[in-house]
Design a protein around this motif. Sequence first.
Motif, PDB file in Angstrom:
ATOM      1  N   GLU A 165       3.755  67.233 -98.607  1.00  0.00           N
ATOM      2  CA  GLU A 165       2.333  66.954 -98.801  1.00  0.00           C
ATOM      3  C   GLU A 165       1.744  67.722 -99.975  1.00  0.00           C
ATOM      4  N   ALA A 166       2.452  68.696-100.498  1.00  0.00           N
ATOM      5  CA  ALA A 166       1.912  69.498-101.601  1.00  0.00           C
ATOM      6  C   ALA A 166       2.011  68.719-102.900  1.00  0.00           C
ATOM      7  N   PRO A 167       0.978  68.803-103.753  1.00  0.00           N
ATOM      8  CA  PRO A 167       1.029  68.074-105.034  1.00  0.00           C
ATOM      9  C   PRO A 167       2.006  68.729-105.992  1.00  0.00           C
ATOM     10  N   GLU A 168       2.569  67.893-106.849  1.00  0.00           N
ATOM     11  CA  GLU A 168       3.516  68.393-107.844  1.00  0.00           C
ATOM     12  C   GLU A 168       2.737  69.025-108.995  1.00  0.00           C
ATOM     13  N   THR A 169       3.126  70.242-109.364  1.00  0.00           N
ATOM     14  CA  THR A 169       2.483  70.945-110.481  1.00  0.00           C
ATOM     15  C   THR A 169       3.557  71.456-111.421  1.00  0.00           C
ATOM     16  N   ASN A 170       3.131  71.754-112.656  1.00  0.00           N
ATOM     17  CA  ASN A 170       4.039  72.294-113.681  1.00  0.00           C
ATOM     18  C   ASN A 170       5.269  71.416-113.885  1.00  0.00           C
ATOM     19  N   THR A 171       5.065  70.112-113.842  1.00  0.00           N
ATOM     20  CA  THR A 171       6.217  69.205-113.990  1.00  0.00           C
ATOM     21  C   THR A 171       6.822  69.294-115.390  1.00  0.00           C
ATOM     22  N   ASN A 172       6.028  69.744-116.362  1.00  0.00           N
ATOM     23  CA  ASN A 172       6.568  69.840-117.721  1.00  0.00           C
ATOM     24  C   ASN A 172       7.571  70.981-117.867  1.00  0.00           C
ATOM     25  N   ARG A 173       7.695  71.820-116.825  1.00  0.00           N
ATOM     26  CA  ARG A 173       8.671  72.904-116.865  1.00  0.00           C
ATOM     27  C   ARG A 173      10.056  72.448-116.401  1.00  0.00           C
ATOM     28  N   TYR A 174      10.138  71.243-115.836  1.00  0.00           N
ATOM     29  CA  TYR A 174      11.412  70.725-115.328  1.00  0.00           C
ATOM     30  C   TYR A 174      11.956  69.664-116.289  1.00  0.00           C
ATOM     31  N   VAL A 175      13.247  69.464-116.205  1.00  0.00           N
ATOM     32  CA  VAL A 175      13.876  68.372-116.962  1.00  0.00           C
ATOM     33  C   VAL A 175      13.588  67.063-116.234  1.00  0.00           C
ATOM     34  N   LEU A 176      12.955  66.130-116.945  1.00  0.00           N
ATOM     35  CA  LEU A 176      12.540  64.855-116.349  1.00  0.00           C
ATOM     36  C   LEU A 176      13.342  63.701-116.945  1.00  0.00           C
ATOM     37  N   ALA A 177      13.484  62.668-116.152  1.00  0.00           N
ATOM     38  CA  ALA A 177      14.141  61.449-116.636  1.00  0.00           C
ATOM     39  C   ALA A 177      13.189  60.692-117.555  1.00  0.00           C
ATOM     40  N   ASP A 178      13.665  60.340-118.741  1.00  0.00           N
ATOM     41  CA  ASP A 178      12.795  59.653-119.710  1.00  0.00           C
ATOM     42  C   ASP A 178      12.661  58.170-119.419  1.00  0.00           C
ATOM     43  N   ILE A 179      13.641  57.587-118.708  1.00  0.00           N
ATOM     44  CA  ILE A 179      13.589  56.156-118.363  1.00  0.00           C
ATOM     45  C   ILE A 179      14.125  55.982-116.950  1.00  0.00           C
ATOM     46  N   THR A 180      13.778  54.827-116.366  1.00  0.00           N
ATOM     47  CA  THR A 180      14.362  54.464-115.067  1.00  0.00           C
ATOM     48  C   THR A 180      15.753  53.900-115.299  1.00  0.00           C
ATOM     49  N   SER A 181      16.739  54.490-114.690  1.00  0.00           N
ATOM     50  CA  SER A 181      18.126  54.083-114.918  1.00  0.00           C
ATOM     51  C   SER A 181      18.605  53.185-113.785  1.00  0.00           C
ATOM     52  N   PHE A 182      19.406  52.218-114.147  1.00  0.00           N
ATOM     53  CA  PHE A 182      20.043  51.316-113.189  1.00  0.00           C
ATOM     54  C   PHE A 182      21.296  50.752-113.852  1.00  0.00           C
ATOM     55  N   PHE A 183      22.093  50.060-113.086  1.00  0.00           N
ATOM     56  CA  PHE A 183      23.421  49.663-113.552  1.00  0.00           C
ATOM     57  C   PHE A 183      23.354  48.775-114.793  1.00  0.00           C
ATOM     58  N   THR A 184      22.513  47.751-114.759  1.00  0.00           N
ATOM     59  CA  THR A 184      22.470  46.823-115.888  1.00  0.00           C
ATOM     60  C   THR A 184      21.952  47.497-117.152  1.00  0.00           C
ATOM     61  N   LEU A 185      21.064  48.486-116.993  1.00  0.00           N
ATOM     62  CA  LEU A 185      20.600  49.225-118.163  1.00  0.00           C
ATOM     63  C   LEU A 185      21.753  49.968-118.828  1.00  0.00           C
ATOM     64  N   LEU A 186      22.617  50.552-117.997  1.00  0.00           N
ATOM     65  CA  LEU A 186      23.771  51.267-118.546  1.00  0.00           C
ATOM     66  C   LEU A 186      24.703  50.322-119.296  1.00  0.00           C
ATOM     67  N   VAL A 187      24.839  49.100-118.784  1.00  0.00           N
ATOM     68  CA  VAL A 187      25.663  48.109-119.481  1.00  0.00           C
ATOM     69  C   VAL A 187      25.091  47.812-120.859  1.00  0.00           C
ATOM     70  N   GLY A 188      23.758  47.623-120.919  1.00  0.00           N
ATOM     71  CA  GLY A 188      23.122  47.316-122.197  1.00  0.00           C
ATOM     72  C   GLY A 188      23.223  48.459-123.189  1.00  0.00           C
ATOM     73  N   ILE A 189      23.169  49.702-122.704  1.00  0.00           N
ATOM     74  CA  ILE A 189      23.249  50.845-123.602  1.00  0.00           C
ATOM     75  C   ILE A 189      24.683  51.058-124.086  1.00  0.00           C
ATOM     76  N   TYR A 190      25.660  50.832-123.211  1.00  0.00           N
ATOM     77  CA  TYR A 190      27.035  51.110-123.599  1.00  0.00           C
ATOM     78  C   TYR A 190      27.631  50.023-124.479  1.00  0.00           C
ATOM     79  N   PHE A 191      27.319  48.752-124.244  1.00  0.00           N
ATOM     80  CA  PHE A 191      28.062  47.679-124.899  1.00  0.00           C
ATOM     81  C   PHE A 191      28.065  47.752-126.425  1.00  0.00           C
ATOM     82  N   PRO A 192      26.981  48.184-127.115  1.00  0.00           N
ATOM     83  CA  PRO A 192      27.077  48.269-128.585  1.00  0.00           C
ATOM     84  C   PRO A 192      28.219  49.140-129.085  1.00  0.00           C
ATOM     85  N   SER A 193      28.766  50.004-128.236  1.00  0.00           N
ATOM     86  CA  SER A 193      29.854  50.867-128.695  1.00  0.00           C
ATOM     87  C   SER A 193      31.182  50.131-128.807  1.00  0.00           C
ATOM     88  N   VAL A 194      31.276  48.899-128.298  1.00  0.00           N
ATOM     89  CA  VAL A 194      32.529  48.144-128.405  1.00  0.00           C
ATOM     90  C   VAL A 194      32.370  46.907-129.278  1.00  0.00           C
TER      91      VAL A 194
END
Length: 1023
Positions: free
Chosen positions: A328-357
């Motif tokens: 129930e406590a609100p989140e504070t000082n979130t900028n002090r933690y490492v945050l995910a820059d995007i929402t990750s999912f399986f198909t996203l990983l496919v799209g990011i990796y495929f240009p390497s082949v």
Amino acid sequence: MALFEEEMDTSPMVSSLLSSLANYSNLTQGSKEHEEAENNEEARKKTVQAPRMGTIMGVYLPCLQNILGVILFLRMTWLVGAGGVLGTFTIVFMCCSTTMLTAISMSAIATNGVVPAGGSYYMISRSLGPEFGGAVGICFYLGTTFAGAMYILGSAAIFKMEGLEGAEAEAALLNNMRVFGTIVLSFMALVVFVGVKYVNKLALVFLACVILSILAVYAGVIKTSFDPPDFPVCVLGNRTLVSKGFDICAKTIERGNATVTTKLWRAFCDSEFLNATCDEYFTNNNISQIQGIPGITSGILAENLFSTFMEKNSMLEKRGIPAVLDPEAPETNTNRYVLADITSFFTLLVGIYFPSVTGIMAGSNRSGDLQDAQKSIPIGTIMAITTTSIIYMSSVILFGACVDGVVLRDKFGEGVNGNLVIGTLAWPSPWVIVFGSFFSTCGAGLQSLTGAPRLLQAIARDGIIPFLRAFGHGKANGEPTWALLLTACICEIGILIASLDAVAPILSMFFLMCYMFVNLACALQTLLRTPNWRPRFKFYHWALSLLGMSLCLTLMFLCSWYYAIVAMVIASCIYKYIEFCGAEKEWGDGIRGISLSAARYALMRLEEGPPHTKNWRPQILVLMSLDVEQNVEQPRLLSLTSQLKAGKGLTIVGACVEGTYLNNQPQAQKGDQSLRKLMEVEKVKGFSQVVISSNLRDATSHLIQAGGLGGLHHNTVLVSFPRNWKQAEEHHRCRNFIEVVRETTASHLALLVPKNISAYPSNGERFTEGHIDVWWIVHDGGMLMLLPFLLRHHKVWRKCKMRIFTVAQMDDNSIQMKKDLMTFLYHLRFDAEVEVVEMHESDISAYTYEKTLVMEQRSQILKEMHLTKNEREREIQSITDVSRGSIRRKNPSNLHPQRSIAEESVGGSGEEKSEEEVAAVSHFVLCAIIHQKPSHSQKKSLQCGVSYRNHSNVRRMHHAQKLNEVIVKKSQEAKLVLLNMPGPPKNRTGEENYMEFLEVLTEGLNRVLLVRGGGREVITIYS
């Protein structure tokens, strides 16, 4: 060789041809369809040849350098952390399998003949046609060009991550990347402009750096088994902290005998004192320091085995460490933690990796610079894919076994002072990875700037896209100078954007689309089994190609379904542009082959039985006539055909040439060209056919019998009513017309006969109002009602309304007939006005008797006069005119007020006749004038020495006249009148009588369409 001396001009001896056959660029046989023959003059001017390369230098190393791109050094660790070892290994295996299957298909195509410049574009265009080849080639060119920009921007990002550029504002950072990227692009373009030889020499240096970097990573992995590097990560509870805000991973430290707070304390508390108010999560949880790279023997692989997908802005947490958290406590000082820059999912990983082949085409794109493309492309490409696949798959397992999950999921290294994880893992120094990854991106960008201009040059030289022809020229040694300039400009656009994150998936789409069509081309050629499909590479199968094509299509929609649609739309636009504006090319492509196979299959299916009534539509054979110059005499017939067909169904436009095939073939070809040109003008989609025969009657019969192919043949014949059929010079047309009627009846074909065809509207005219009147006398299978429905689909007749008239006799209930007809039309879904016309029996008029008498007796009397054929026909017309004039003067009330155009008199009888002959004619005419209304006994035998032998002709003439009076009265102002066409006479003696009946029936009407059904139902009330 005297047997063949007459053919030496067109068919050279084998001994003189073998030297040119050995070199495909000098090929003479089939030069019209060979694409290189179009540039013979330019080829002769080239005295300096570009350097030729082998398998290693020309294919293997370029592919290796393109495949081992920036993804391996910058994103592979994050992919393993997010997708887990199993998930990432599945992605890598699926993508590498796709490229391997594509390489197998490409190898089969590349070894099926000489592959000049163009590589993948050449393979696709020659296998699937210029439209597919051009569309996919342009998309692949754009993808390769923007990929070069992406590699250059990736090289800038590597130095940015190492902090070499310093902490800059966002705008300044983008400008720095633009400046850096432009400088690198200018240098690369200069190297490519100097020549492909220097590109390969420089590429060797870059590739050596890349290989050393990969070897350094493997050495570092081995080193972690006994001496893991010191790579600490600070964790609060189970949350990873950003390392920039503190220097010591602790809340407090002991300094002397006092407890002193750290920068980390001050980051979460309101003061530096121990009694300060701090963040609740900070207070309730301890700070610990974990080893980011515990080593290959640490057992961390089990923790990294499965995926850990994260929501955007969610905190990076360490598995297995307990944490105290108040929900129930609100989140504070979130900028002090490492945050995910995007929402990750399986198909996203496919799209990011495929240009390497996506570098497997680097060798084939430069096929024009290879010594033996058929040998080098398969071996070099498959070797490169095998090597890089082993590297990628082993990297997935090794990273998961050596590096902690929180470090793997930390995309930008925020928890480890911005360091490259793979750089810290490498031995002996992280700078090996920094410079290795930089040279990797530079080398891949250099290969893109080398392959893309050659691809564009090949497309431009084929001439399938008109506005690109200027880019087909180059230097004396064949270097594509203008294409390189355009490529550099497009690449600069990508660099000025400074962020290709949104464009990168579209690049993957373009590459995947190219790979998909390579697989399709191989599968198509294999399944069609064309005689020319003889690849030297034997390790292929159509099932593997179809599997590769399916994987490509699946990956397109896995990466991004909306970008996949965008890529397909772009390719479709280019396809349609080439189809409408591009040059016509006949390369013996597989699309033509599949069209032939599909046509054969469809024709065989049609042979199984006649079409159902619901599928019936008029498949028209149009019988045209040509003049002495082989020009079409009645072009409005094709206008009517176009209005009836609306581009649907089969249309065969046939014409006849009198003579022999050997002597009259040029006239037939000229007539066929006239028909095709008129069909194009009238927008009639169909086929033209000109038949040569010794006489026109037989030629017309051949067309009716042999038109079409198998189950796809005509069911309706459209022929114009013969004009001026009473004239002697047109008598053969009259006899041909009657024979056409007989043959269509015997063949159970429907017959459409437009009269006064010159009065019919062209396709450019519009009727804003009016009626199409149908006179339904006898049932013909529904043709009379179907034809107006089809006509009203065309814009010429769209505003016209449909009216249906039927005739009731004395014993018919006209009211009930109208109700039944309206119900029938309702079930047929036809909108039409209905009217029942009552025709009562009436006395036969004198005009009817006299017209019938003249019609029957004229041929016999003239025969007795021993007149010639031409004279007889002219005299028949004179007798008819005299008889009609006499009767009209004597009893004008019984005569019909209208007179057909075709009944105009023809002057003169030609030769002087004897007094006896003139007396005989006068005697006949006098009888015609006296007998106005014979009695019942006179109907059997008329006086004056002339015996009346056929009473049925009187009745036919009477009914034709009475029906014509009703039709003219009701449909005088109709735009078109359709009515049943009477059947032809069974014997030859009544042919002129038959034409006279038709003439009386249609007299006084402007546009008449006579219709005879084919003996089967063509409409149905059922769905």
